[in-house]
Design a protein around this motif. Structure first.
Motif, mmCIF file in Angstrom:
data_model
loop_
_atom_site.group_PDB
_atom_site.id
_atom_site.type_symbol
_atom_site.label_atom_id
_atom_site.label_comp_id
_atom_site.label_asym_id
_atom_site.label_seq_id
_atom_site.Cartn_x
_atom_site.Cartn_y
_atom_site.Cartn_z
ATOM 1 N N GLU A 48 20.371 3.249 37.459
ATOM 2 C CA GLU A 48 20.740 1.921 37.727
ATOM 3 C C GLU A 48 21.420 1.460 36.451
ATOM 4 N N ILE A 49 22.306 0.388 36.163
ATOM 5 C CA ILE A 49 23.062 -0.108 35.113
ATOM 6 C C ILE A 49 23.170 -1.441 35.245
ATOM 7 N N ILE A 50 23.030 -2.173 34.262
ATOM 8 C CA ILE A 50 23.467 -3.512 34.023
ATOM 9 C C ILE A 50 24.839 -4.004 33.768
ATOM 10 N N SER A 56 23.650 -6.088 38.590
ATOM 11 C CA SER A 56 23.411 -4.900 38.068
ATOM 12 C C SER A 56 23.723 -3.993 39.623
ATOM 13 N N ARG A 58 23.261 0.411 41.596
ATOM 14 C CA ARG A 58 22.712 1.669 41.553
ATOM 15 C C ARG A 58 23.696 2.720 41.530
ATOM 16 N N THR A 149 29.130 -4.530 28.528
ATOM 17 C CA THR A 149 28.178 -3.145 28.925
ATOM 18 C C THR A 149 29.009 -1.833 28.582
#
Length: 232
Positions: A48-50, A56, A58, A149
């Motif tokens: 997962e990443i924001i 967000s 996956r 990010t």
């Protein structure tokens, strides 16, 4: 207690209810599962990443590519369904579906977690997907940091930015359709401003049916959700 506190003003059972005092009761609650280093059935890795404070995702990648920094795969950006007000990219059925799809299609998949109505009315979900798509494509020129990010190594090393695909089911299909149109408009405008002397236009295709659901992701063939009168 206020006599009106339990008065239902919007009843979308079995998904949710909205009460007169503003409370929202979600009835459709499905289990969520964490990402995995390697799915035992498909061999797919996920994480997962924001992307932003509101968005967000996956990411899914065939495990064997983790050690091969040269291998490139098409990028599949996916949006889950749920009537704009339910479900999640992180729930079990979506996670299992994305593992199967990533394995069978040989893609690097990005399943977007967008904001849901009624807490976040439309067009919030459209803007969230647009943000996610911009973030994905920003890796093509190694400029992902402008989102605040960190850039993602999977996209940098394994994403083929000449093959970016959008897809979704139900409400998610509506989201990707509209964002694809927005992207096409931006592309057409950029081409016209570039000084190119050729012709470019947008084409609207009518009559498409509702997309198929993913309740049975292992089923090889599915029937249309609406009967085709011309089909025998």
């Amino acid at each position: 207690m206020d006599s009106h506190s339990n008065e239902v003003v919007v009843d979308l059972s079995p998904v949710l209810k909205i009460y007169k005092d503003g409370r929202i009761e979600r009835l459709w609650i499905t289990p969520r599962v964490p990402p995995s280093l390697e799915d035992p059935t498909t061999g797919i890795s996920s994480k997962e990443i924001i992307i932003s404070p509101n968005v967000s995702a996956r990411l899914y990648l065939p495990n064997q590519l983790l050690e091969n920094q040269e291998a490139k795969l098409p990028i599949f950006v996916y949006c889950h369904g749920g009537g704009f007000c339910a479900e999640s990219a992180f729930e079990e059925v979506e996670h299992n579906f994305m593992n199967i799809l990533t394995s069978e299609a040989s893609v690097l998949a990005v399943a977007v977690e967008y904001r849901l109505a009624p807490e976040h009315p439309l067009p919030a979900a459209y803007e969230d997907l647009w943000t996610a798509l911009q973030w994905v494509c920003s890796h093509a020129d190694n400029n992902g940091q402008h989102f605040g990010t960190q850039m993602d190594a999977w996209l940098i090393h394994h994403g083929d930015f000449g093959k970016v695909i959008l897809g979704g089911d139900s409400a998610g299909a509506n989201l990707v359709h509209n964002i694809a149109v927005r992207a096409a408009i931006h592309y057409v405008e950029a081409v016209k401003k570039s000084g190119w002397n050729g012709e470019v236009e947008l084409v609207d295709v009518e009559g498409e049916m509702h997309c198929l659901q993913i309740g049975l992701p292992t089923k090889l063939k599915s029937e249309p959700t609406r009967p085709d009168p011309n089909r025998k």
